[in-house]
Design an enzyme around this catalytic site. Structure first.
Site, mmCIF file in Angstrom:
data_model
loop_
_atom_site.group_PDB
_atom_site.id
_atom_site.type_symbol
_atom_site.label_atom_id
_atom_site.label_comp_id
_atom_site.label_asym_id
_atom_site.label_seq_id
_atom_site.Cartn_x
_atom_site.Cartn_y
_atom_site.Cartn_z
ATOM 1 N N LYS A 244 49.226 13.891 14.677
ATOM 2 C CA LYS A 244 47.837 14.366 14.671
ATOM 3 C C LYS A 244 47.471 15.201 15.904
ATOM 4 C CE LYS A 244 47.625 11.697 11.077
ATOM 5 N NZ LYS A 244 48.015 12.250 9.804
ATOM 6 N N GLU B 202 39.222 12.371 21.388
ATOM 7 C CA GLU B 202 38.224 13.293 20.821
ATOM 8 C C GLU B 202 36.830 12.791 21.143
ATOM 9 O OE1 GLU B 202 38.804 13.420 16.594
ATOM 10 O OE2 GLU B 202 40.418 14.901 16.712
ATOM 11 N N HIS C 275 38.017 2.096 5.968
ATOM 12 C CA HIS C 275 38.919 3.228 5.755
ATOM 13 C C HIS C 275 39.546 3.264 4.367
ATOM 14 C CE1 HIS C 275 38.170 4.155 9.868
ATOM 15 N NE2 HIS C 275 38.606 2.983 10.255
ATOM 16 N N ARG D 5 50.158 15.475 0.883
ATOM 17 C CA ARG D 5 50.517 14.801 -0.371
ATOM 18 C C ARG D 5 49.435 15.075 -1.414
ATOM 19 N NH1 ARG D 5 47.841 10.983 2.793
ATOM 20 N NH2 ARG D 5 45.954 10.184 1.785
HETATM 21 C C1 MV4 Z 1 36.525 10.231 13.840
HETATM 22 C C2 MV4 Z 1 35.238 9.706 13.703
HETATM 23 C C3 MV4 Z 1 34.284 10.118 14.611
HETATM 24 N N1 MV4 Z 1 34.594 10.993 15.593
HETATM 25 N N2 MV4 Z 1 36.799 11.105 14.822
HETATM 26 C C4 MV4 Z 1 38.612 7.497 10.558
HETATM 27 C C5 MV4 Z 1 39.930 7.641 9.891
HETATM 28 C C6 MV4 Z 1 40.534 8.909 10.382
HETATM 29 N N3 MV4 Z 1 40.952 9.705 9.263
HETATM 30 C C7 MV4 Z 1 39.485 9.577 11.188
HETATM 31 N N4 MV4 Z 1 38.365 8.691 11.264
HETATM 32 C C8 MV4 Z 1 37.282 8.992 12.030
HETATM 33 N N5 MV4 Z 1 37.504 9.904 13.013
HETATM 34 C C9 MV4 Z 1 35.850 11.452 15.676
HETATM 35 N N6 MV4 Z 1 36.147 12.310 16.666
HETATM 36 C C10 MV4 Z 1 34.972 8.796 12.700
HETATM 37 C C11 MV4 Z 1 35.993 8.425 11.855
HETATM 38 C C12 MV4 Z 1 35.657 7.469 10.849
HETATM 39 C C13 MV4 Z 1 35.660 7.816 9.521
HETATM 40 C C14 MV4 Z 1 36.069 9.074 9.115
HETATM 41 C C15 MV4 Z 1 36.074 9.413 7.798
HETATM 42 C C16 MV4 Z 1 35.653 8.484 6.872
HETATM 43 C C17 MV4 Z 1 35.277 7.225 7.239
HETATM 44 C C18 MV4 Z 1 35.264 6.883 8.565
HETATM 45 C C19 MV4 Z 1 34.862 5.607 8.944
HETATM 46 C C20 MV4 Z 1 34.858 5.276 10.248
HETATM 47 C C21 MV4 Z 1 35.268 6.202 11.212
#
Ligand code: MV4
Length: 452
Positions: free
Chosen positions: A116, A200, A235, A292
């Site tokens: 990532k 981040e 998630h 995918r």
């Molecule tokens: C984040 C975020 C807030 N700020 N990055 C969660 C899984 C991964 N794919 C990335 N995720 C997140 N990254 C920053 N800089 C909040 C999340 C996140 C989230 C993202 C998408 C869908 C659901 C979520 C639930 C909690 C946190």
């Protein structure tokens, strides 16, 4: 075009790939574990091969067993589905070495976007907006403190090899950053065998919006609209829809074009997804690439009319995309509910076992993708998805009404299911207003929310 394909997966996606192969006139080889011997879709395959005992590590993740099956059955290609080996660069490389086409991007691309921190740098090079953060990996505590100081709290420490929420820590001040940095590193080390983390800026309660892309081996890449996947719990996505209510047409175009630039930067071909966070002001930021086909690809199929599994197979065979961006038209509104064998009253504990009665809904605007039937026993060894219920209607309001009608028709007796949760979400005023974000489920449907 391929003559014969091996499907290296199980459940609804194995069934889905089988259906696509049938329509393309391609012979199918289905592999199965001892726990899946009674799967009905095995009867639709031209050949079936048992690849090992129930545990995934000994069957659907068992590379030697799958490659042996592919050689014995004399297939030209392997479709990995989602999960299991779908984003395993090593597996894709073994396929290449054995002269079997892997239906997905190149091993080097899977590897590059799977890291990532590296994907973030690729996005920067491709002029794709990213959340402010570290330049690549953060090697030590001192650097973490300096970077967080520069971008400002709150921040998020993320595992470079991660994704899907593991190895992530939020820090709102320096002491919690220091403990979070070490906690994320050790979690990343034990979960992924790689302790690398990056930092981040933390976006509060974002929306999760992702762009579906298709690329051919000739270098053409197009985007097929977006999916809003903000309704998640720990998630795990529960509901996905397209179009997203939180972006306008101008943003949609910018996001789509950003996803295409990212894919071109990564040398991406086949089907993929570029994930973004959208903040309160409607600005979007790249977070990850999924190399995918995804569970929710079906939402995009409904709005575009494009069969993504067939496209994956054609593209893997080296055929060029038969159309351009201008030919992609998104029509109406699609919603998907993932129906899981889980007990919402017991903190969504898995509820496997015998399905005594299974009567899926039907009628106008309804699609059900499921491998289940009355008398099917859900094995306890794998994820608990019973199937996906989708609707496609002219407007979001009509789609919600059709979904509620279809959820009401769905009869699943035996295991506990998430159907009641879907009804509650679809009837919630915030969801109806399109005001839901990724904090929605925690706010309204967590155990602590219910005690409030
Ligand atoms: C984040 C975020 C807030 N700020 N990055 C969660 C899984 C991964 N794919 C990335 N995720 C997140 N990254 C920053 N800089 C909040 C999340 C996140 C989230 C993202 C998408 C869908 C659901 C979520 C639930 C909690 C946190």
């Amino acid at each position: 075009m391929f003559r014969r394909i091996l499907i290296a997966n199980r459940g609804e996606i194995a069934q889905r790939i089988l259906r696509a192969c049938k329509e393309l006139g391609i012979e199918t080889v289905a592999v199965y574990s001892e726990a899946d011997a009674e799967a009905l879709y095995l009867r639709q395959a031209d050949e079936t091969i048992c690849i090992g005992p129930a545990p995934g590590a000994q069957s659907y993740l068992n590379i030697p067993a799958i490659i042996s099956a592919a050689e014995v059955a004399d297939v030209e290609a392997i479709h990995p589905g989602y999960g299991f080996l779908a984003e395993n660069a090593h597996f894709a490389e073994v396929c290449q070495t054995c002269k079997i086409h892997f239906i997905g991007p190149d091993p080097a691309t899977i590897e590059a976007v799977g890291h990532k921190a590296n994907a973030r740098e690729m996005a920067l090079r491709a002029k794709v907006p990213v959340v402010p953060g570290s330049d690549g990996a953060v090697p030590d505590e001192r650097t973490a403190v300096r970077v967080a100081g520069e971008i400002g709290y709150p921040v998020m420490v993320k595992a470079a090899a991660g994704g899907g929420g593991r190895g992530m820590r939020i820090a709102r001040n320096e002491p919690s950053l220091i403990s979070g940095f070490h906690a994320a590193r050790s979690e990343a080390q034990s979960a992924f065998g790689d302790a690398t983390v990056y930092i981040e800026k933390f976006v509060e309660n974002p929306r999760h919006v992702e762009i579906q892309i298709l690329g051919d081996r000739q270098g053409n890449v197009i985007y097929l609209g977006e999916r809003d996947c903000s309704i998640q719990r720990r998630h795990q996505k529960l509901i996905e829809e397209s179009p997203s209510r939180c972006i306008d047409d101008a943003t949609r175009k910018k996001m789509g074009e950003a996803a295409v630039r990212m894919a071109k930067e990564a040398g991406y071909h086949n089907a993929g997804t570029v994930e973004f966070l959208v903040d309160k002001s409607g600005d979007f930021y790249f977070i990850e690439v999924n190399a995918r086909i995804q569970v929710e690809h079906t939402v995009t199929e409904l709005v575009t009319g494009i069969d993504l599994i067939k496209e994956q197979i054609r593209l893997a065979a080296g055929e060029p995309l038969g159309y351009g961006q201008a030919d992609v038209v998104c029509r109406g509104h699609a919603i998907e509910c993932r129906i899981n064998a889980e007990d919402p009253a017991r903190d969504f504990q898995p509820s496997p076992g015998l399905i005594t009665t299974f009567v899926p809904p039907g009628g106008p605007g309804v699609r059900v993708d499921s491998h289940c039937f009355s008398g099917y026993r859900i094995p306890p060894n794998y994820d608990s998805m019973i199937g996906k219920l989708l609707v496609h209607r002219a407007t979001r309001e009509e789609a919600v009404a059709t979904m509620l009608r279809a959820l009401g028709e769905f009869v699943i007796e035996g295991p506990k299911t998430t159907i009641p949760i879907h009804r509650a979400v679809l009837e919630h005023s915030d969801f109806l207003a399109g005001e839901h974000d990724t904090g929605f489920m925690e706010r309204y449907f967590s155990a602590s929310a219910n005690r409030r």
